[in-house]
Design a protein around this motif. Structure first.
Motif, PDB file in Angstrom:
ATOM      1  N   THR A  54     -36.610 103.944 -18.103  1.00 28.59           N
ATOM      2  CA  THR A  54     -35.256 104.499 -18.109  1.00 28.59           C
ATOM      3  C   THR A  54     -35.257 105.984 -18.431  1.00 28.59           C
ATOM      4  OG1 THR A  54     -34.924 103.999 -20.444  1.00 28.59           O
ATOM      5  CG2 THR A  54     -34.238 102.316 -18.854  1.00 28.59           C
ATOM      6  N   ASP A  56     -34.713 107.474 -21.170  1.00 31.80           N
ATOM      7  CA  ASP A  56     -33.855 107.864 -22.288  1.00 31.80           C
ATOM      8  C   ASP A  56     -34.425 107.333 -23.603  1.00 31.80           C
ATOM      9  OD1 ASP A  56     -31.856 108.500 -24.089  1.00 31.80           O
ATOM     10  OD2 ASP A  56     -30.219 107.812 -22.797  1.00 31.80           O
ATOM     11  N   ASP A  57     -35.284 108.136 -24.220  1.00 28.10           N
ATOM     12  CA  ASP A  57     -35.956 107.691 -25.445  1.00 28.10           C
ATOM     13  C   ASP A  57     -34.998 107.553 -26.624  1.00 28.10           C
ATOM     14  OD1 ASP A  57     -35.899 110.569 -25.244  1.00 28.10           O
ATOM     15  OD2 ASP A  57     -37.354 110.696 -26.872  1.00 28.10           O
ATOM     16  N   LEU A  58     -33.971 108.373 -26.675  1.00 28.69           N
ATOM     17  CA  LEU A  58     -33.017 108.281 -27.790  1.00 28.69           C
ATOM     18  C   LEU A  58     -32.214 106.987 -27.714  1.00 28.69           C
ATOM     19  CD1 LEU A  58     -31.775 111.980 -27.888  1.00 28.69           C
ATOM     20  CD2 LEU A  58     -33.468 110.883 -29.378  1.00 28.69           C
ATOM     21  N   ALA A  59     -31.736 106.637 -26.526  1.00 27.26           N
ATOM     22  CA  ALA A  59     -30.991 105.385 -26.357  1.00 27.26           C
ATOM     23  C   ALA A  59     -31.891 104.183 -26.614  1.00 27.26           C
ATOM     24  CB  ALA A  59     -30.384 105.305 -24.956  1.00 27.26           C
ATOM     25  N   ALA A  60     -33.132 104.242 -26.130  1.00 30.62           N
ATOM     26  CA  ALA A  60     -34.065 103.138 -26.352  1.00 30.62           C
ATOM     27  C   ALA A  60     -34.358 102.969 -27.838  1.00 30.62           C
ATOM     28  CB  ALA A  60     -35.356 103.362 -25.573  1.00 30.62           C
ATOM     29  N   ASP A  62     -32.422 103.787 -30.312  1.00 27.92           N
ATOM     30  CA  ASP A  62     -31.212 103.220 -30.931  1.00 27.92           C
ATOM     31  C   ASP A  62     -31.105 101.724 -30.653  1.00 27.92           C
ATOM     32  OD1 ASP A  62     -30.420 105.637 -32.024  1.00 27.92           O
ATOM     33  OD2 ASP A  62     -28.984 106.092 -30.427  1.00 27.92           O
ATOM     34  N   THR A  63     -31.366 101.327 -29.408  1.00 26.38           N
ATOM     35  CA  THR A  63     -31.319  99.910 -29.037  1.00 26.38           C
ATOM     36  C   THR A  63     -32.320  99.112 -29.860  1.00 26.38           C
ATOM     37  OG1 THR A  63     -30.590 100.376 -26.779  1.00 26.38           O
ATOM     38  CG2 THR A  63     -31.718  98.278 -27.134  1.00 26.38           C
ATOM     39  N   GLU A  66     -31.206  98.794 -33.528  1.00 32.53           N
ATOM     40  CA  GLU A  66     -30.166  97.770 -33.646  1.00 32.53           C
ATOM     41  C   GLU A  66     -30.762  96.366 -33.575  1.00 32.53           C
ATOM     42  OE1 GLU A  66     -27.148  98.523 -30.708  1.00 32.53           O
ATOM     43  OE2 GLU A  66     -26.719 100.509 -31.530  1.00 32.53           O
ATOM     44  N   PRO A  73     -38.449 108.359 -31.232  1.00 33.28           N
ATOM     45  CA  PRO A  73     -38.309 108.861 -29.866  1.00 33.28           C
ATOM     46  C   PRO A  73     -39.386 109.894 -29.559  1.00 33.28           C
ATOM     47  CG  PRO A  73     -36.210 108.964 -31.034  1.00 33.28           C
ATOM     48  CD  PRO A  73     -37.263 108.629 -32.044  1.00 33.28           C
ATOM     49  N   ILE A 108     -31.931  95.846 -21.091  1.00 39.15           N
ATOM     50  CA  ILE A 108     -31.358  97.080 -20.548  1.00 39.15           C
ATOM     51  C   ILE A 108     -31.529  97.043 -19.032  1.00 39.15           C
ATOM     52  CG2 ILE A 108     -31.579  99.597 -20.440  1.00 39.15           C
ATOM     53  CD1 ILE A 108     -32.815  99.497 -23.247  1.00 39.15           C
TER      54      ILE A 108
END
Length: 110
Positions: A54, A56-60, A62-63, A66, A73, A108
């Motif tokens: 994807t 997007d290391d920041l979104a990954a 965060d996922t 959670e 990241p 994702i």
């Protein structure tokens, strides 16, 4: 094992011959099951630095946080689109964490 890695591993109870290569192989075997990760073999490190499909290391990160797994990241190391995953732990904990990573990332959309 490089001397810096050996020194960093001593407080965790690791010695050069008692587990880092096996942990690395086991972690990569689990992480390769994810369609979201390209996980090259490192040169003797106690961490992996997989590339995210994807990007997007920041979104990954965060996922994964959670979901209960802390990662760093790649952008923190000047490598956006990657994650830094330490496997300096016991085999059972590492396996649980890697399976959690695969399950969370596979939720994702590609």
């Amino acid at each position: 094992m490089h001397s810096a890695q050996e020194a960093a591993s001593r407080p965790l109870g690791y010695a050069p011959a008692n587990g880092i290569p096996e942990l690395r192989r086991a972690a990569r075997a689990i992480l390769r099951q994810s369609r979201h990760l390209d996980t090259p073999e490192p040169d003797g490190a106690f961490y992996l630095f997989p590339r995210l499909a994807t990007g997007d290391d920041l979104a990954a990160a965060d996922t994964l946080l959670e979901a209960g797994c802390a990662t760093v990241p790649g952008s923190a190391f000047g490598a956006p689109g990657h994650l830094r995953l330490s496997f300096a732990t016991d085999l059972a904990t590492m396996g649980k964490g890697c399976r959690l990573i695969v399950a969370a990332l596979d939720g994702i959309p590609a």
